[in-house]
Design an enzyme around this catalytic site. Structure first.
Site, mmCIF file in Angstrom:
data_model
loop_
_atom_site.group_PDB
_atom_site.id
_atom_site.type_symbol
_atom_site.label_atom_id
_atom_site.label_comp_id
_atom_site.label_asym_id
_atom_site.label_seq_id
_atom_site.Cartn_x
_atom_site.Cartn_y
_atom_site.Cartn_z
ATOM 1 N N GLU A 90 9.475 106.470 15.788
ATOM 2 C CA GLU A 90 8.461 106.990 14.653
ATOM 3 C C GLU A 90 6.967 107.244 15.312
ATOM 4 O OE1 GLU A 90 6.693 104.605 10.953
ATOM 5 O OE2 GLU A 90 8.490 105.233 10.337
ATOM 6 N N HIS A 150 0.489 96.412 -0.769
ATOM 7 C CA HIS A 150 0.296 95.457 0.065
ATOM 8 C C HIS A 150 -0.931 95.903 1.339
ATOM 9 C CE1 HIS A 150 2.041 97.150 3.829
ATOM 10 N NE2 HIS A 150 3.041 97.848 3.015
ATOM 11 N N ARG A 193 -3.828 96.505 3.666
ATOM 12 C CA ARG A 193 -5.071 96.031 3.954
ATOM 13 C C ARG A 193 -6.322 96.544 3.496
ATOM 14 N NH1 ARG A 193 -2.588 92.800 7.897
ATOM 15 N NH2 ARG A 193 -3.760 90.819 8.576
ATOM 16 N N ASP A 246 3.644 101.432 13.633
ATOM 17 C CA ASP A 246 1.967 101.290 13.763
ATOM 18 C C ASP A 246 1.660 99.778 13.288
ATOM 19 O OD1 ASP A 246 2.452 100.912 11.018
ATOM 20 O OD2 ASP A 246 1.883 102.925 10.465
ATOM 21 N N GLU A 290 -3.416 100.336 11.221
ATOM 22 C CA GLU A 290 -2.229 101.043 11.477
ATOM 23 C C GLU A 290 -2.688 102.062 12.422
ATOM 24 O OE1 GLU A 290 -2.613 99.752 8.627
ATOM 25 O OE2 GLU A 290 -1.137 98.249 8.525
ATOM 26 N N HIS A 334 4.776 91.381 -2.331
ATOM 27 C CA HIS A 334 4.757 91.232 -0.821
ATOM 28 C C HIS A 334 4.241 89.736 -0.940
ATOM 29 C CE1 HIS A 334 3.394 91.406 3.042
ATOM 30 N NE2 HIS A 334 3.991 92.633 3.204
HETATM 31 C C1 UD1 Z 1 2.213 94.036 8.086
HETATM 32 C C2 UD1 Z 1 1.635 95.067 8.964
HETATM 33 C C3 UD1 Z 1 1.467 96.551 8.108
HETATM 34 C C4 UD1 Z 1 2.949 96.367 7.376
HETATM 35 C C5 UD1 Z 1 3.237 95.421 6.599
HETATM 36 C C6 UD1 Z 1 4.594 95.582 6.116
HETATM 37 C C7 UD1 Z 1 -0.046 94.691 10.573
HETATM 38 C C8 UD1 Z 1 -1.557 94.619 10.942
HETATM 39 N N1 UD1 Z 1 0.426 95.018 9.325
HETATM 40 O O1 UD1 Z 1 1.226 93.931 7.143
HETATM 41 O O2 UD1 Z 1 1.111 97.381 8.994
HETATM 42 O O3 UD1 Z 1 2.790 97.784 6.506
HETATM 43 O O4 UD1 Z 1 3.207 94.354 7.441
HETATM 44 O O5 UD1 Z 1 4.980 94.756 5.018
HETATM 45 O O6 UD1 Z 1 0.736 94.685 11.605
HETATM 46 N N2 UD1 Z 1 3.805 86.367 4.958
HETATM 47 C C9 UD1 Z 1 4.643 85.289 4.619
HETATM 48 N N3 UD1 Z 1 5.860 85.644 4.966
HETATM 49 C C10 UD1 Z 1 6.436 86.833 5.452
HETATM 50 C C11 UD1 Z 1 5.460 87.957 5.604
HETATM 51 C C12 UD1 Z 1 4.046 87.734 5.511
HETATM 52 O O7 UD1 Z 1 4.146 84.340 4.090
HETATM 53 O O8 UD1 Z 1 7.471 86.855 5.891
HETATM 54 C C13 UD1 Z 1 2.127 86.224 4.594
HETATM 55 C C14 UD1 Z 1 1.655 85.052 5.442
HETATM 56 O O9 UD1 Z 1 0.762 84.442 4.990
HETATM 57 C C15 UD1 Z 1 0.924 86.169 6.648
HETATM 58 C C16 UD1 Z 1 0.538 87.149 5.558
HETATM 59 O O10 UD1 Z 1 1.524 87.574 4.802
HETATM 60 O O11 UD1 Z 1 -0.143 85.699 7.347
HETATM 61 C C17 UD1 Z 1 -0.172 88.462 6.234
HETATM 62 O O12 UD1 Z 1 1.121 88.994 7.275
HETATM 63 P P1 UD1 Z 1 0.623 90.233 8.248
HETATM 64 O O13 UD1 Z 1 1.610 90.716 9.118
HETATM 65 O O14 UD1 Z 1 -0.543 89.867 8.931
HETATM 66 O O15 UD1 Z 1 0.204 91.441 7.172
HETATM 67 P P2 UD1 Z 1 1.078 92.591 6.303
HETATM 68 O O16 UD1 Z 1 0.241 92.633 5.179
HETATM 69 O O17 UD1 Z 1 2.244 91.707 5.996
HETATM 70 N N1 UDP Z 2 11.385 96.816 0.689
HETATM 71 C C1 UDP Z 2 12.494 95.618 0.709
HETATM 72 N N2 UDP Z 2 12.000 94.691 -0.355
HETATM 73 C C2 UDP Z 2 11.136 94.740 -1.361
HETATM 74 C C3 UDP Z 2 10.162 96.024 -1.071
HETATM 75 C C4 UDP Z 2 10.333 96.832 -0.171
HETATM 76 O O1 UDP Z 2 13.465 95.431 1.203
HETATM 77 O O2 UDP Z 2 10.981 93.795 -2.096
HETATM 78 C C5 UDP Z 2 11.605 97.680 1.763
HETATM 79 C C6 UDP Z 2 11.470 99.074 1.199
HETATM 80 O O3 UDP Z 2 12.814 99.731 1.157
HETATM 81 C C7 UDP Z 2 11.037 99.806 2.569
HETATM 82 C C8 UDP Z 2 10.378 98.656 3.433
HETATM 83 O O4 UDP Z 2 10.606 97.579 2.887
HETATM 84 O O5 UDP Z 2 12.149 100.189 3.464
HETATM 85 C C9 UDP Z 2 8.780 98.889 3.137
HETATM 86 O O6 UDP Z 2 8.208 97.644 3.664
HETATM 87 P P1 UDP Z 2 6.520 97.385 3.351
HETATM 88 O O7 UDP Z 2 6.202 98.366 2.022
HETATM 89 O O8 UDP Z 2 6.278 95.889 3.528
HETATM 90 O O9 UDP Z 2 5.926 98.260 4.740
HETATM 91 P P2 UDP Z 2 5.307 99.589 4.982
HETATM 92 O O10 UDP Z 2 6.616 100.682 4.892
HETATM 93 O O11 UDP Z 2 4.366 100.023 4.179
HETATM 94 O O12 UDP Z 2 4.938 99.547 6.499
#
Ligand code: UD1
Ligand code: UDP
Length: 385
Positions: free
Chosen positions: A119, A222, A224, A97, A133, A255
């Site tokens: 999924e 994490h 939104r 999602d 999502e 995160h």
């Molecule tokens: C995204 C997904 C969410 C998922 C989550 C898992 C969307 C809209 N959101 O949210 O569904 O649950 O990932 O973790 O698709 N950033 C870094 N390095 C990284 C990752 C993120 O610096 O490796 C920072 C950056 O500033 C980036 C921000 O996080 O711009 C947001 O990342 P984004 O993928 O937009 O949103 P998430 O909150 O990570």
């Molecule tokens: N996870 C990880 N390292 C961390 C925190 C979480 O590998 O420090 C793993 C966790 O086991 C799970 C996945 O990341 O499989 C979940 O990711 P996240 O919570 O970012 O996203 P969501 O599942 O909510 O989309």
């Protein structure tokens, strides 16, 4: 020979797609398997690719600091245009999602490439929770020509939307395949465990502090829809818990989203001075699974963690108002507590202080899979048609 392209971009998608890539690659005479990562995440994606030794054929590298939903959607769409034009895959597999999932589905549809959704069928039916999502996955459901649903309940959600039963298969969630791979590695020998402990200690938490007396609460967050007041409430609950239970360790691998970091910084301007609070960098999958297995309970808003923890027999309090994963809630190992400071504090206290409640919530159950989801997906007859 069918050309399969798996497209994903964030940490959880990578964890859940990696075992599927490995399974497709076991069949090189049946499938040409291509991997395209959008790079919606960067460091957190790379951690997972390294762990599973997945080398993408394409990386769109779209991540930028503080990206918004327009950035992710438009950059994924335009990046995939060329990749799809060049590769012309028979099937594009997307996951879950995220905005990568939704935009990749639409990008494939614009070239009339068949989209397969892994999924599929998770629903809250509240378009703002989780946001964005819920709409991402509903859009993908409209586009997909086949749906791999993890559970009976997710299949039923799709049936209710008039998706034909003939194009839905219940496989279990591939996250359990990933979890079992990680657990096998962790349990393979004592040296691996020592190595994991050393890595986690280096990152700021010494697992050797834990014994039959010393407990640890593991935290992630994490979403939104929790940004702003929701996150402040969550941080205040953590503060209150750490003050009321000084003998318990609270460990939060943070995160990388700056919205998460800013909330933590404002409630804990100097958290290094609080002896039982450990805010650490995001862990590699193996290390995180190890910490889950050592925890007393888990506080989270994560989707993946809600699925993994019941398999490990760990109670989870979900800091959200809704969940698209009701199976473990029904089984009694997961409870929704929202993002209210007092409610999080009270429910966590209840599990810390009431042994009967705690033991009840510790039942190890596997509502999300048996570790064979990837095998079932790859064997599905759609890929031989
Ligand atoms: C995204 C997904 C969410 C998922 C989550 C898992 C969307 C809209 N959101 O949210 O569904 O649950 O990932 O973790 O698709 N950033 C870094 N390095 C990284 C990752 C993120 O610096 O490796 C920072 C950056 O500033 C980036 C921000 O996080 O711009 C947001 O990342 P984004 O993928 O937009 O949103 P998430 O909150 O990570
Ligand atoms: N996870 C990880 N390292 C961390 C925190 C979480 O590998 O420090 C793993 C966790 O086991 C799970 C996945 O990341 O499989 C979940 O990711 P996240 O919570 O970012 O996203 P969501 O599942 O909510 O989309």
């Amino acid at each position: 020979m069918k050309k399969i392209m798996l497209v994903f971009g964030t940490r959880p998608e990578a964890i859940k797609m990696a075992p599927l890539i490995l399974e497709f690659k076991k069949n090189p005479f049946k499938f040409e398997t291509k991997v395209c990562v959008t790079g919606q995440h960067k460091e957190m994606l790379e951690q997972v690719l390294d762990f599973f030794s997945v080398v993408p054929d394409y990386n769109l590298n779209i991540m930028k600091p503080q990206q918004d939903l327009y950035d992710v959607t438009s950059n994924v769409m335009s990046g995939l245009r060329e990749v799809f034009q060049k590769e012309k895959p028979d099937y594009v597999l997307v996951h879950g999602d995220t905005t990568t999932c939704m935009a990749a589905s639409l990008a494939a549809f614009y070239q009339q490439i068949k989209v397969v959704h892994v999924e599929a069928g998770l629903r809250t039916n509240n378009i703002y929770s989780p946001w964005p999502e819920e709409i991402n996955r509903q859009i993908t459901s409209r586009i997909a020509m086949y749906h791999f649903a993890p559970t009976e309940l997710s299949k039923n959600n799709l049936l209710r939307e008039n998706i034909a039963e003939t194009i839905i298969d219940i496989t279990g969630n591939t996250v359990i395949d990933a979890l079992l791979i990680a657990q096998d590695i962790i349990k393979s020998n004592l040296e691996v465990e020592n190595e994991i402990q050393a890595i986690v200690a280096e990152m700021g938490y010494d697992v050797k502090r834990l014994d039959s007396e010393k407990k640890m609460v593991l935290i992630t967050g994490h979403r939104r829809e929790n940004f702003g007041q929701g996150f402040m409430n969550i941080c205040n609950a953590i503060k209150k818990l750490s003050q009321n239970y000084p003998s318990i360790d609270f460990v939060y691998p943070m995160h990388l989203n700056p919205n998460v970091r800013n909330a933590i910084d404002s409630v804990f301007p100097d958290f290094t001075k609080i002896a039982n609070l450990f805010f650490i960098e995001p862990l590699e999958y193996r290390e995180f699974v190890y910490l889950m297995s050592k925890s007393y309970l888990i506080l989270t808003d994560s989707g993946g963690v809600q699925e993994e923890a019941p398999s490990l027999g760990k109670p989870v309090l979900v800091m959200r108002d809704t969940t698209e994963r009701p199976e473990a809630v029904i089984a009694g190992t997961v409870k929704l507590v929202g993002s209210d400071t007092n409610k999080i504090f009270e429910e966590t206290s209840r599990l810390i202080e009431n042994k009967i409640n705690y033991v009840e919530a510790c039942k190890a159950i596997n509502p999300y899979g048996d570790g064979k989801a990837c095998e079932r997906i790859v064997a599905n007859e759609i890929f031989v048609k």
